[in-house]
Structure formats: C-alpha cells, structure tokens
Design a protein around this motif. Structure first.
Motif, PDB file in Angstrom:
ATOM      1  N   VAL A  40     -20.888 -26.264  48.791  1.00 32.31           N
ATOM      2  CA  VAL A  40     -19.990 -26.623  47.942  1.00 32.31           C
ATOM      3  C   VAL A  40     -19.375 -28.022  48.461  1.00 32.31           C
ATOM      4  N   MET A  41     -18.706 -28.653  47.932  1.00 35.13           N
ATOM      5  CA  MET A  41     -17.997 -29.964  48.316  1.00 35.13           C
ATOM      6  C   MET A  41     -16.552 -30.135  48.095  1.00 35.13           C
ATOM      7  N   ARG A  42     -15.693 -30.662  48.889  1.00 36.49           N
ATOM      8  CA  ARG A  42     -14.336 -30.715  48.370  1.00 36.49           C
ATOM      9  C   ARG A  42     -13.809 -32.094  48.759  1.00 36.49           C
ATOM     10  N   TRP A  43     -12.843 -32.739  48.058  1.00 36.31           N
ATOM     11  CA  TRP A  43     -12.161 -33.713  48.332  1.00 36.31           C
ATOM     12  C   TRP A  43     -10.800 -33.217  48.850  1.00 36.31           C
ATOM     13  N   PHE A  67      -8.472 -37.359  38.149  1.00 30.86           N
ATOM     14  CA  PHE A  67      -9.448 -37.696  39.021  1.00 30.86           C
ATOM     15  C   PHE A  67     -10.848 -36.822  38.341  1.00 30.86           C
ATOM     16  N   THR A  68     -12.010 -37.437  38.937  1.00 28.21           N
ATOM     17  CA  THR A  68     -13.196 -36.553  38.361  1.00 28.21           C
ATOM     18  C   THR A  68     -14.056 -36.501  39.737  1.00 28.21           C
ATOM     19  N   ILE A  69     -14.459 -35.168  40.024  1.00 33.55           N
ATOM     20  CA  ILE A  69     -15.407 -35.023  41.163  1.00 33.55           C
ATOM     21  C   ILE A  69     -17.036 -35.020  40.668  1.00 33.55           C
ATOM     22  N   SER A  70     -17.900 -35.478  41.078  1.00 30.41           N
ATOM     23  CA  SER A  70     -19.162 -35.303  40.620  1.00 30.41           C
ATOM     24  C   SER A  70     -20.174 -35.409  41.808  1.00 30.41           C
ATOM     25  N   ARG A  71     -21.277 -35.051  41.766  1.00 34.59           N
ATOM     26  CA  ARG A  71     -22.129 -35.324  42.756  1.00 34.59           C
ATOM     27  C   ARG A  71     -23.683 -35.347  42.420  1.00 34.59           C
ATOM     28  N   ASP A  72     -24.319 -36.043  43.247  1.00 35.03           N
ATOM     29  CA  ASP A  72     -25.854 -36.388  43.031  1.00 35.03           C
ATOM     30  C   ASP A  72     -26.540 -35.674  44.188  1.00 35.03           C
ATOM     31  N   ASN A  73     -27.309 -34.555  43.917  1.00 31.27           N
ATOM     32  CA  ASN A  73     -27.854 -33.981  44.884  1.00 31.27           C
ATOM     33  C   ASN A  73     -29.102 -34.548  45.313  1.00 31.27           C
ATOM     34  N   ALA A  74     -29.846 -35.579  44.501  1.00 32.63           N
ATOM     35  CA  ALA A  74     -30.896 -36.172  45.060  1.00 32.63           C
ATOM     36  C   ALA A  74     -30.715 -37.391  45.830  1.00 32.63           C
ATOM     37  N   SER A  81     -18.910 -27.101  42.805  1.00 36.20           N
ATOM     38  CA  SER A  81     -19.960 -26.396  43.382  1.00 36.20           C
ATOM     39  C   SER A  81     -21.242 -26.792  43.863  1.00 36.20           C
ATOM     40  N   SER A  82     -22.152 -25.882  44.539  1.00 33.33           N
ATOM     41  CA  SER A  82     -23.405 -26.805  45.088  1.00 33.33           C
ATOM     42  C   SER A  82     -24.225 -27.172  43.900  1.00 33.33           C
ATOM     43  N   THR A  83     -24.191 -26.907  42.677  1.00 38.67           N
ATOM     44  CA  THR A  83     -25.099 -27.199  41.753  1.00 38.67           C
ATOM     45  C   THR A  83     -24.336 -28.363  40.779  1.00 38.67           C
ATOM     46  N   GLY A  84     -22.884 -28.413  40.894  1.00 38.41           N
ATOM     47  CA  GLY A  84     -22.217 -29.454  40.205  1.00 38.41           C
ATOM     48  C   GLY A  84     -21.766 -28.790  38.763  1.00 38.41           C
ATOM     49  N   GLY A  85     -22.128 -27.574  38.710  1.00 37.95           N
ATOM     50  CA  GLY A  85     -21.788 -26.867  37.451  1.00 37.95           C
ATOM     51  C   GLY A  85     -20.376 -26.446  37.187  1.00 37.95           C
TER      52      GLY A  85
END
Length: 112
Positions: A32-35, A64-71, A48-52
């Motif tokens: 999981v990631m946080r700012w 603000f919007t948090i997002s992730r690209d696991n690739a 969350s780890s999946t971004g869901g």
C-alpha cells in the motif's frame, strides 16, 4: 529498496502539480502507498496495493487524486486548486506487513 519523489516546485495559488514516486528494489505491487506532508508527516492520501481503494485527508478531498501504475512501479499525486497552506515537503511511503519504506521528499511551494 528505494522511493524517489519528483515533480515538486513553485506554483501560484489555484495552480496544479503532479508528484511522482518511483519505487525500486521491492515488490511495489504488494505494498500500500501513502503520501504525507510536512514535519509532522500529515497523512494526505492512501491507495491500496491494487489501486482499488483510496482515501484522503479532509483538507485535500476533492482537490488531490492519488493513483498508481504497478507496471511502472510508480505512485502519483495529482494536486489541483492548490492553496498556500498546501506548502510543505511531500513524502511517499510504502508499507507491507509492518515494514515501511520512505522517500526523501519533494518540496511544494504555493505562493504568488
């Protein structure tokens, strides 16, 4: 094991910035990631780890919007409608099973 933030800078009130946090040396997609921001490490956003699943501090909700690209092993923080009170050093952090990893931070300054 490393997290490297980028994208900070000086922006006028009402402006936007996008922070990035690139991970290496660990299985990013399992964390999981946080700012966070500031000396007191105020929690700004969680993903969350999946971004869901995402959550936000009341002070940034809707801006603000948090997002992730696991690739790409990268987490982002899109910051819109910035205010002077958003000025701080922003840190990303990853966590899994009680283990935490931190980046070095990136300065965001909102000023006219």
């Amino acid at each position: 094991v490393q997290l490297v933030e980028s994208g900070g800078g000086l922006v006028q009130p009402g402006g936007s910035l996008r922070l990035s946090c690139a991970a290496s040396g660990f299985t990013f997609s399992s964390y999981v990631m946080r700012w966070y921001r500031g000396k007191e490490r105020e929690l700004v956003a969680f993903i969350s780890s999946t971004g869901g699943s995402t959550t936000y501090a009341d002070s940034v909700k809707g801006r603000f919007t948090i997002s992730r690209d696991n690739a790409k092993n990268t987490v982002y923080l899109q910051m819109n409608s910035l205010k002077p009170e958003d000025t701080a050093v922003y840190y990303c952090s990853g966590a899994r099973l009680g283990y935490n990893v931190w980046g070095q931070g990136t300065q965001v300054t909102v000023s006219s």
